[in-house]
Design a protein around this motif. Structure first.
Motif, PDB file in Angstrom:
ATOM      1  N   SER A   1      30.007  17.848  29.355  1.00  0.00           N
ATOM      2  CA  SER A   1      28.607  17.502  29.634  1.00  0.00           C
ATOM      3  C   SER A   1      28.393  15.995  29.580  1.00  0.00           C
ATOM      4  O   SER A   1      27.707  15.418  30.434  1.00  0.00           O
ATOM      5  N   LEU A   2      28.984  15.352  28.570  1.00  0.00           N
ATOM      6  CA  LEU A   2      28.835  13.911  28.438  1.00  0.00           C
ATOM      7  C   LEU A   2      29.523  13.194  29.597  1.00  0.00           C
ATOM      8  O   LEU A   2      28.976  12.233  30.157  1.00  0.00           O
ATOM      9  N   VAL A   3      30.699  13.664  30.003  1.00  0.00           N
ATOM     10  CA  VAL A   3      31.397  13.047  31.131  1.00  0.00           C
ATOM     11  C   VAL A   3      30.542  13.127  32.392  1.00  0.00           C
ATOM     12  O   VAL A   3      30.461  12.162  33.153  1.00  0.00           O
ATOM     13  N   GLU A   4      29.898  14.270  32.612  1.00  0.00           N
ATOM     14  CA  GLU A   4      29.032  14.419  33.793  1.00  0.00           C
ATOM     15  C   GLU A   4      27.928  13.367  33.789  1.00  0.00           C
ATOM     16  O   GLU A   4      27.627  12.764  34.824  1.00  0.00           O
ATOM     17  N   LEU A   5      27.318  13.143  32.635  1.00  0.00           N
ATOM     18  CA  LEU A   5      26.242  12.158  32.532  1.00  0.00           C
ATOM     19  C   LEU A   5      26.765  10.738  32.714  1.00  0.00           C
ATOM     20  O   LEU A   5      26.158   9.922  33.419  1.00  0.00           O
ATOM     21  N   LEU A   6      27.901  10.440  32.081  1.00  0.00           N
ATOM     22  CA  LEU A   6      28.460   9.093  32.178  1.00  0.00           C
ATOM     23  C   LEU A   6      28.938   8.777  33.589  1.00  0.00           C
ATOM     24  O   LEU A   6      28.875   7.627  34.021  1.00  0.00           O
ATOM     25  N   ALA A   7      29.380   9.795  34.316  1.00  0.00           N
ATOM     26  CA  ALA A   7      29.877   9.589  35.677  1.00  0.00           C
ATOM     27  C   ALA A   7      28.774   9.139  36.637  1.00  0.00           C
ATOM     28  O   ALA A   7      29.062   8.582  37.695  1.00  0.00           O
ATOM     29  N   GLU A   8      27.531   9.344  36.254  1.00  0.00           N
ATOM     30  CA  GLU A   8      26.406   8.930  37.102  1.00  0.00           C
ATOM     31  C   GLU A   8      26.032   7.461  36.905  1.00  0.00           C
ATOM     32  O   GLU A   8      25.222   6.915  37.643  1.00  0.00           O
ATOM     33  N   ILE A   9      26.643   6.830  35.902  1.00  0.00           N
ATOM     34  CA  ILE A   9      26.326   5.436  35.581  1.00  0.00           C
ATOM     35  C   ILE A   9      27.322   4.521  36.287  1.00  0.00           C
ATOM     36  O   ILE A   9      28.514   4.816  36.349  1.00  0.00           O
ATOM     37  N   ASN A  10      26.849   3.412  36.812  1.00  0.00           N
ATOM     38  CA  ASN A  10      27.721   2.448  37.478  1.00  0.00           C
ATOM     39  C   ASN A  10      28.676   1.799  36.485  1.00  0.00           C
ATOM     40  O   ASN A  10      28.342   1.612  35.312  1.00  0.00           O
ATOM     41  N   ILE A  11      29.853   1.433  36.967  1.00  0.00           N
ATOM     42  CA  ILE A  11      30.837   0.734  36.142  1.00  0.00           C
ATOM     43  C   ILE A  11      30.229  -0.577  35.651  1.00  0.00           C
ATOM     44  O   ILE A  11      29.537  -1.272  36.385  1.00  0.00           O
ATOM     45  N   ASN A  12      30.490  -0.901  34.389  1.00  0.00           N
ATOM     46  CA  ASN A  12      29.998  -2.100  33.683  1.00  0.00           C
ATOM     47  C   ASN A  12      28.510  -2.048  33.352  1.00  0.00           C
ATOM     48  O   ASN A  12      27.957  -3.009  32.838  1.00  0.00           O
ATOM     49  N   GLU A  13      27.858  -0.939  33.646  1.00  0.00           N
ATOM     50  CA  GLU A  13      26.451  -0.771  33.296  1.00  0.00           C
ATOM     51  C   GLU A  13      26.363  -0.184  31.885  1.00  0.00           C
ATOM     52  O   GLU A  13      27.170   0.661  31.509  1.00  0.00           O
ATOM     53  N   VAL A  14      25.375  -0.641  31.113  1.00  0.00           N
ATOM     54  CA  VAL A  14      25.197  -0.078  29.775  1.00  0.00           C
ATOM     55  C   VAL A  14      24.649   1.340  29.889  1.00  0.00           C
ATOM     56  O   VAL A  14      23.969   1.683  30.856  1.00  0.00           O
ATOM     57  N   ILE A  15      24.972   2.146  28.886  1.00  0.00           N
ATOM     58  CA  ILE A  15      24.486   3.528  28.906  1.00  0.00           C
ATOM     59  C   ILE A  15      22.977   3.529  28.709  1.00  0.00           C
ATOM     60  O   ILE A  15      22.421   2.634  28.057  1.00  0.00           O
ATOM     61  N   PRO A  16      22.275   4.501  29.260  1.00  0.00           N
ATOM     62  CA  PRO A  16      20.822   4.568  29.080  1.00  0.00           C
ATOM     63  C   PRO A  16      20.471   4.975  27.650  1.00  0.00           C
ATOM     64  O   PRO A  16      21.268   5.613  26.944  1.00  0.00           O
ATOM     65  N   GLU A  17      19.296   4.602  27.243  1.00  0.00           N
ATOM     66  CA  GLU A  17      18.818   4.878  25.894  1.00  0.00           C
ATOM     67  C   GLU A  17      18.904   6.369  25.542  1.00  0.00           C
ATOM     68  O   GLU A  17      19.155   6.721  24.397  1.00  0.00           O
ATOM     69  N   GLU A  18      18.733   7.232  26.524  1.00  0.00           N
ATOM     70  CA  GLU A  18      18.772   8.677  26.275  1.00  0.00           C
ATOM     71  C   GLU A  18      20.140   9.137  25.762  1.00  0.00           C
ATOM     72  O   GLU A  18      20.246  10.208  25.160  1.00  0.00           O
ATOM     73  N   LEU A  19      21.184   8.351  26.016  1.00  0.00           N
ATOM     74  CA  LEU A  19      22.529   8.731  25.573  1.00  0.00           C
ATOM     75  C   LEU A  19      22.960   8.038  24.287  1.00  0.00           C
ATOM     76  O   LEU A  19      24.049   8.301  23.784  1.00  0.00           O
ATOM     77  N   TYR A  20      22.113   7.173  23.730  1.00  0.00           N
ATOM     78  CA  TYR A  20      22.484   6.438  22.516  1.00  0.00           C
ATOM     79  C   TYR A  20      22.926   7.377  21.396  1.00  0.00           C
ATOM     80  O   TYR A  20      23.948   7.161  20.766  1.00  0.00           O
ATOM     81  N   LYS A  21      22.147   8.415  21.146  1.00  0.00           N
ATOM     82  CA  LYS A  21      22.437   9.293  20.005  1.00  0.00           C
ATOM     83  C   LYS A  21      23.782   9.991  20.165  1.00  0.00           C
ATOM     84  O   LYS A  21      24.611   9.977  19.257  1.00  0.00           O
ATOM     85  N   VAL A  22      24.015  10.597  21.312  1.00  0.00           N
ATOM     86  CA  VAL A  22      25.264  11.336  21.505  1.00  0.00           C
ATOM     87  C   VAL A  22      26.464  10.392  21.506  1.00  0.00           C
ATOM     88  O   VAL A  22      27.506  10.711  20.940  1.00  0.00           O
ATOM     89  N   VAL A  23      26.343   9.228  22.098  1.00  0.00           N
ATOM     90  CA  VAL A  23      27.444   8.265  22.099  1.00  0.00           C
ATOM     91  C   VAL A  23      27.668   7.709  20.697  1.00  0.00           C
ATOM     92  O   VAL A  23      28.812   7.523  20.266  1.00  0.00           O
ATOM     93  N   ALA A  24      26.606   7.506  19.946  1.00  0.00           N
ATOM     94  CA  ALA A  24      26.749   7.066  18.552  1.00  0.00           C
ATOM     95  C   ALA A  24      27.513   8.116  17.744  1.00  0.00           C
ATOM     96  O   ALA A  24      28.347   7.772  16.897  1.00  0.00           O
ATOM     97  N   GLU A  25      27.254   9.387  18.003  1.00  0.00           N
ATOM     98  CA  GLU A  25      27.977  10.454  17.318  1.00  0.00           C
ATOM     99  C   GLU A  25      29.462  10.426  17.681  1.00  0.00           C
ATOM    100  O   GLU A  25      30.322  10.625  16.823  1.00  0.00           O
ATOM    101  N   VAL A  26      29.765  10.147  18.938  1.00  0.00           N
ATOM    102  CA  VAL A  26      31.162  10.041  19.368  1.00  0.00           C
ATOM    103  C   VAL A  26      31.831   8.863  18.663  1.00  0.00           C
ATOM    104  O   VAL A  26      32.925   8.990  18.112  1.00  0.00           O
ATOM    105  N   PHE A  27      31.164   7.711  18.649  1.00  0.00           N
ATOM    106  CA  PHE A  27      31.734   6.539  17.979  1.00  0.00           C
ATOM    107  C   PHE A  27      31.901   6.783  16.481  1.00  0.00           C
ATOM    108  O   PHE A  27      32.886   6.351  15.889  1.00  0.00           O
ATOM    109  N   ALA A  28      30.958   7.476  15.861  1.00  0.00           N
ATOM    110  CA  ALA A  28      31.064   7.792  14.435  1.00  0.00           C
ATOM    111  C   ALA A  28      32.267   8.704  14.181  1.00  0.00           C
ATOM    112  O   ALA A  28      33.011   8.514  13.210  1.00  0.00           O
ATOM    113  N   PHE A  29      32.473   9.672  15.060  1.00  0.00           N
ATOM    114  CA  PHE A  29      33.627  10.562  14.937  1.00  0.00           C
ATOM    115  C   PHE A  29      34.922   9.764  15.030  1.00  0.00           C
ATOM    116  O   PHE A  29      35.846   9.938  14.229  1.00  0.00           O
ATOM    117  N   ILE A  30      34.995   8.858  15.985  1.00  0.00           N
ATOM    118  CA  ILE A  30      36.192   8.031  16.163  1.00  0.00           C
ATOM    119  C   ILE A  30      36.403   7.144  14.944  1.00  0.00           C
ATOM    120  O   ILE A  30      37.528   6.996  14.456  1.00  0.00           O
TER     121      ILE A  30
END
Length: 93
Positions: free
Chosen positions: A51-80
């Protein structure tokens, strides 16, 4: 029966210059396989989340992720981060 094609997205975050993570690569099929191969070769953690890959694939390369994805990406970074900490502790023993 058709074979399901891999999809992949890569994120990059430089705390000193970026206010949010950026999409550094996206792809499907052979390109996704190459992204995953390069990540493994460079010991970059890989999280499987279709699901996250589908959302990220819609974003242009070198573009920052949209605010709506901050929480889920923060969870991924916390896991890492936790996984890295556990690896360091295991290497110390």
């Amino acid at each position: 029966m058709t074979e399901k094609r891999n999809k992949a997205a890569a994120l990059k975050y430089v705390a000193e210059t970026d206010y949010a993570p950026r999409v550094s690569a996206t792809g499907k099929g052979m390109i996704a396989d190459e992204i995953i191969k390069k990540a493994k070769e460079n010991n970059v953690p890989i999280i499987e989340d279709a699901s996250l890959v589908e959302l990220l694939a819609e974003i242009n390369i070198n573009e920052v992720i949209p605010e709506e994805l901050y929480k889920v990406v923060a969870e991924v970074f916390a896991f890492i981060y936790r996984a890295d900490q556990n690896m360091e502790k295991r290497d110390e023993n």
